[in-house]
Scaffold this motif. Structure first.
Motif, mmCIF file in Angstrom:
data_model
loop_
_atom_site.group_PDB
_atom_site.id
_atom_site.type_symbol
_atom_site.label_atom_id
_atom_site.label_comp_id
_atom_site.label_asym_id
_atom_site.label_seq_id
_atom_site.Cartn_x
_atom_site.Cartn_y
_atom_site.Cartn_z
ATOM 1 N N VAL A 8 38.376 66.491 6.059
ATOM 2 C CA VAL A 8 39.523 67.113 6.778
ATOM 3 C C VAL A 8 38.905 68.435 7.234
ATOM 4 O O VAL A 8 38.391 69.160 6.441
ATOM 5 C CB VAL A 8 40.549 67.209 5.872
ATOM 6 C CG1 VAL A 8 41.618 68.029 6.369
ATOM 7 C CG2 VAL A 8 40.913 66.090 5.115
ATOM 8 N N SER A 10 39.536 72.173 9.176
ATOM 9 C CA SER A 10 40.327 73.199 8.625
ATOM 10 C C SER A 10 41.669 73.354 9.681
ATOM 11 O O SER A 10 42.599 73.749 9.188
ATOM 12 C CB SER A 10 39.807 74.552 8.665
ATOM 13 O OG SER A 10 39.350 74.710 10.027
ATOM 14 N N SER A 11 41.453 72.691 10.839
ATOM 15 C CA SER A 11 42.786 72.709 11.565
ATOM 16 C C SER A 11 43.609 71.399 11.142
ATOM 17 O O SER A 11 44.752 71.510 11.504
ATOM 18 C CB SER A 11 42.366 72.573 13.150
ATOM 19 O OG SER A 11 41.479 71.363 13.265
ATOM 20 N N GLU A 12 43.108 70.478 10.543
ATOM 21 C CA GLU A 12 44.058 69.426 9.998
ATOM 22 C C GLU A 12 44.553 69.593 8.699
ATOM 23 O O GLU A 12 45.270 68.708 8.147
ATOM 24 C CB GLU A 12 43.268 68.143 9.971
ATOM 25 C CG GLU A 12 42.667 67.879 11.528
ATOM 26 C CD GLU A 12 41.786 66.723 11.091
ATOM 27 O OE1 GLU A 12 42.004 65.673 11.805
ATOM 28 O OE2 GLU A 12 40.823 66.586 10.620
ATOM 29 N N LYS A 13 44.227 70.658 7.859
ATOM 30 C CA LYS A 13 44.762 71.053 6.575
ATOM 31 C C LYS A 13 46.243 71.016 6.650
ATOM 32 O O LYS A 13 46.942 71.849 7.504
ATOM 33 C CB LYS A 13 44.044 72.006 5.971
ATOM 34 C CG LYS A 13 42.951 71.710 5.622
ATOM 35 C CD LYS A 13 42.237 72.782 4.814
ATOM 36 C CE LYS A 13 40.642 72.706 4.401
ATOM 37 N NZ LYS A 13 40.017 73.703 3.826
ATOM 38 N N ASN A 14 47.190 70.312 5.684
ATOM 39 C CA ASN A 14 48.590 70.815 5.594
ATOM 40 C C ASN A 14 48.782 71.608 4.512
ATOM 41 O O ASN A 14 48.016 71.425 3.357
ATOM 42 C CB ASN A 14 49.380 69.567 5.334
ATOM 43 C CG ASN A 14 49.267 68.603 6.636
ATOM 44 O OD1 ASN A 14 49.181 69.097 7.920
ATOM 45 N ND2 ASN A 14 49.128 67.311 6.560
ATOM 46 N N TYR A 15 49.747 72.451 4.403
ATOM 47 C CA TYR A 15 49.889 73.475 3.456
ATOM 48 C C TYR A 15 51.388 73.393 3.016
ATOM 49 O O TYR A 15 52.235 73.042 3.828
ATOM 50 C CB TYR A 15 49.611 74.914 4.004
ATOM 51 C CG TYR A 15 48.086 75.150 4.215
ATOM 52 C CD1 TYR A 15 47.332 75.387 3.143
ATOM 53 C CD2 TYR A 15 47.836 75.070 5.320
ATOM 54 C CE1 TYR A 15 46.099 75.784 3.157
ATOM 55 C CE2 TYR A 15 46.446 75.383 5.696
ATOM 56 C CZ TYR A 15 45.444 75.611 4.723
ATOM 57 O OH TYR A 15 44.278 75.880 5.018
ATOM 58 N N LEU A 16 51.437 73.301 1.837
ATOM 59 C CA LEU A 16 52.747 73.125 1.133
ATOM 60 C C LEU A 16 53.371 74.621 0.622
ATOM 61 O O LEU A 16 52.578 75.211 -0.043
ATOM 62 C CB LEU A 16 52.684 72.368 -0.190
ATOM 63 C CG LEU A 16 54.138 71.927 -0.652
ATOM 64 C CD1 LEU A 16 55.194 71.323 0.351
ATOM 65 C CD2 LEU A 16 53.958 70.987 -1.888
ATOM 66 N N SER A 17 54.362 75.131 1.074
ATOM 67 C CA SER A 17 54.987 76.130 0.593
ATOM 68 C C SER A 17 56.479 76.118 0.074
ATOM 69 O O SER A 17 57.202 75.161 0.522
ATOM 70 C CB SER A 17 55.014 77.291 1.815
ATOM 71 O OG SER A 17 55.821 76.961 2.892
#
Length: 70
Positions: A8, A10-17
């Protein structure tokens, strides 16, 4: 995700907040300060989030800095 190697970028990473206090309040959550000192003493029951008050000032910044090795 690259189909070739399964990596993956770095531009495709999804972050959960976590939702903000405003978002929680708008969804019906009520807040209560239990008057305790430990920031880890957080409870949620019957739509009430009991969370100790976190005071932010000039001396608090160092507590939230990321350590170089992490």
């Amino acid at each position: 995700m690259s189909a070739a190697n399964g990596t993956v970028s770095s531009s495709e990473k999804n972050y959960l907040s976590a939702p903000t206090a405003t978002e929680l309040h708008q969804s019906g959550v009520k807040f209560k300060n239990p008057g305790k000192n430990s920031l880890f003493d957080i409870t949620f029951s019957n739509g009430i989030l009991e969370i100790p008050q976190l005071k932010i000032d000039d001396n608090t910044e160092i507590l939230f800095r990321k350590s170089p090795g992490l």
